[in-house]
Design a protein around this motif. Structure first.
Motif, PDB file in Angstrom:
ATOM      1  N   CYS A  39      55.271  -9.466  39.872  1.00  0.00           N
ATOM      2  CA  CYS A  39      54.061  -8.701  40.165  1.00  0.00           C
ATOM      3  C   CYS A  39      53.253  -9.537  41.149  1.00  0.00           C
ATOM      4  CB  CYS A  39      53.283  -8.477  38.872  1.00  0.00           C
ATOM      5  SG  CYS A  39      51.740  -7.553  39.091  1.00  0.00           S
ATOM      6  N   CYS A  41      49.864  -9.550  41.195  1.00  0.00           N
ATOM      7  CA  CYS A  41      48.483  -9.744  40.731  1.00  0.00           C
ATOM      8  C   CYS A  41      48.220 -11.246  40.606  1.00  0.00           C
ATOM      9  CB  CYS A  41      48.255  -9.035  39.398  1.00  0.00           C
ATOM     10  SG  CYS A  41      48.989  -9.854  37.974  1.00  0.00           S
ATOM     11  N   TRP A  44      49.924 -13.095  37.577  1.00  0.00           N
ATOM     12  CA  TRP A  44      51.351 -13.408  37.676  1.00  0.00           C
ATOM     13  C   TRP A  44      51.583 -14.472  38.744  1.00  0.00           C
ATOM     14  CZ3 TRP A  44      55.701 -13.856  40.617  1.00  0.00           C
ATOM     15  CH2 TRP A  44      56.921 -13.835  39.938  1.00  0.00           C
ATOM     16  N   CYS A  56      52.998 -10.621  33.146  1.00  0.00           N
ATOM     17  CA  CYS A  56      51.591 -10.256  33.202  1.00  0.00           C
ATOM     18  C   CYS A  56      51.493  -8.877  32.555  1.00  0.00           C
ATOM     19  CB  CYS A  56      51.075 -10.224  34.646  1.00  0.00           C
ATOM     20  SG  CYS A  56      51.857  -8.943  35.641  1.00  0.00           S
ATOM     21  N   HIS A  58      51.018  -6.117  33.831  1.00  0.00           N
ATOM     22  CA  HIS A  58      51.685  -5.076  34.623  1.00  0.00           C
ATOM     23  C   HIS A  58      53.197  -5.101  34.436  1.00  0.00           C
ATOM     24  CE1 HIS A  58      47.978  -6.397  36.873  1.00  0.00           C
ATOM     25  NE2 HIS A  58      47.672  -5.178  36.469  1.00  0.00           N
TER      26      HIS A  58
HETATM   27 ZN   LIG Z   1      50.471  -8.224  37.312  1.00  0.00          ZN
END
Ligand SMILES: [Zn+2]
Length: 344
Positions: A39, A41, A44, A56, A58
């Motif tokens: 991911c 983000c 992560w 994470c 997600h």
């Molecule tokens: Zn993430």
């Protein structure tokens, strides 16, 4: 882009909207070689791998949706005629013209860390036999209606479908996932100086007018450039065609040479090769008021997704002998057209 995502062979599993920033997107990707999910983000990206698997919220929800213990609550499901009438599917078809086959859609609700999300899963089984899916997770309070989800679904899910279809047609380089956090354009970013993001291509939903003053032709060119990726786009610019191996006429080893006018003005006839021999020109006429880049991508996507449909418009009077549109000078073929079987 985080270094972990900069290179490699990835498929986009899901785009997830940030819980706090509307239209900011995290991309959950799967490495096609290892199957590892990543991911982009901050959680992560900056989390140290440690001993265990890097995750994470997600990647966790993506993994959950992929497994049988899917806890997301289904709220809508449509296929067949109902799918054809669905607003989100129609918008995706408008954004990616040429992608053809049997469409389906499913919507689910679930919470991520206590925040209500709406998941939209698009499915496409192409006429050529490829099964592709694309998933988008919307933060409920930012996107409460179907209309508000048009751009996200057509952009992200449509992109994932088109990329998968291209990959099975032998174009693994096409369809590298777009940049994240892209929906607000950086001021001063000029077309051509960086890889376009989704905001540079969307022509559906509430995000058409972003104040970027792109003409339809520029937006179509951006779509083509983003979709093909740097390397393939450069190849098309250099040789002015890409080849598509036929799925229907495999025994003839038929190859379609989808050509592009170097001046990006008029449409060119598709050159047809069988067993390496240039046999015919097919004329696939451009729809009214469609930018040239759009027409090229439509023909390309149609041939790789639904060859029978692409050929349905080619009747006897659309088939010409070789070199039928060499207007100014004879254009000889110097690059061999080599038929290749479809990827599994
Ligand atoms: Zn993430």
């Amino acid at each position: 882009m985080p270094r972990s995502l900069a290179n490699g062979d990835y498929s986009l599993i899901m785009a997830i909207e940030s819980a706090s920033r509307a239209n900011s997107w995290y991309r959950v990707l799967s490495d096609r070689q290892s199957g590892n999910i990543s991911c982009d983000c901050p959680a992560w990206t900056f989390r140290q791998a440690g001993g265990g698997t890097r995750t994470c919220k997600h990647t966790q929800i993506a993994q959950l949706l992929l497994t049988a213990q899917n806890t997301a609550h289904p709220v809508m499901r449509a296929r067949g005629a109902a799918a054809q009438a669905n607003l989100l599917i129609q918008s995706t078809q408008q954004q990616w013209p040429g992608l053809g086959g049997r469409w389906s859609i499913e919507q689910r609700t679930a919470q991520i860390d206590g925040v209500p999300y709406q998941f939209v899963l698009l499915g496409l089984v192409t006429g050529n036999g490829t099964t592709a899916t694309g998933t988008v997770a919307f933060t409920r309070r930012f996107h409460p209606t179907q209309e508000s989800m048009i751009a996200g679904v057509a952009g992200w899910a449509g992109y994932a479908l088109a990329a998968e279809v291209a990959r099975t047609a032998g174009y693994a380089l096409a369809g590298q996932p777009p940049q994240h956090f892209i929906v607000t354009r950086r001021a001063g970013a000029r077309a051509g100086t960086q890889r376009p993001g989704l905001s540079d291509i969307l022509r559906v939903g509430d995000q058409i007018d972003l104040g970027d003053h792109y003409t339809p032709a520029q937006r179509a060119e951006n779509t083509l450039r983003l979709f093909l990726g740097t390397e393939l786009y450069a190849r098309l610019e250099r040789q002015h065609f890409l080849d598509v191996s036929s799925a229907l006429y495999a025994s003839e080893q038929r190859v379609y040479r989808v050509r592009r006018d170097p001046h990006k003005q008029c449409e060119r006839r598709v050159r047809v090769f069988e067993r390496g021999r240039y046999v015919n020109d097919f004329c696939i006429v451009r729809g009214q008021d469609v930018p040239e880049a759009d027409h090229w991508l439509t023909v390309f996507l149609q041939l790789i997704s639904n060859e029978a449909e692409a050929l349905s418009v080619v009747e006897e009077h659309n088939v010409f002998s070789p070199h039928s549109d060499d207007h100014y000078a004879r254009e000889e073929e110097t690059v061999p057209a080599i038929w290749q079987p479809r990827a599994a």
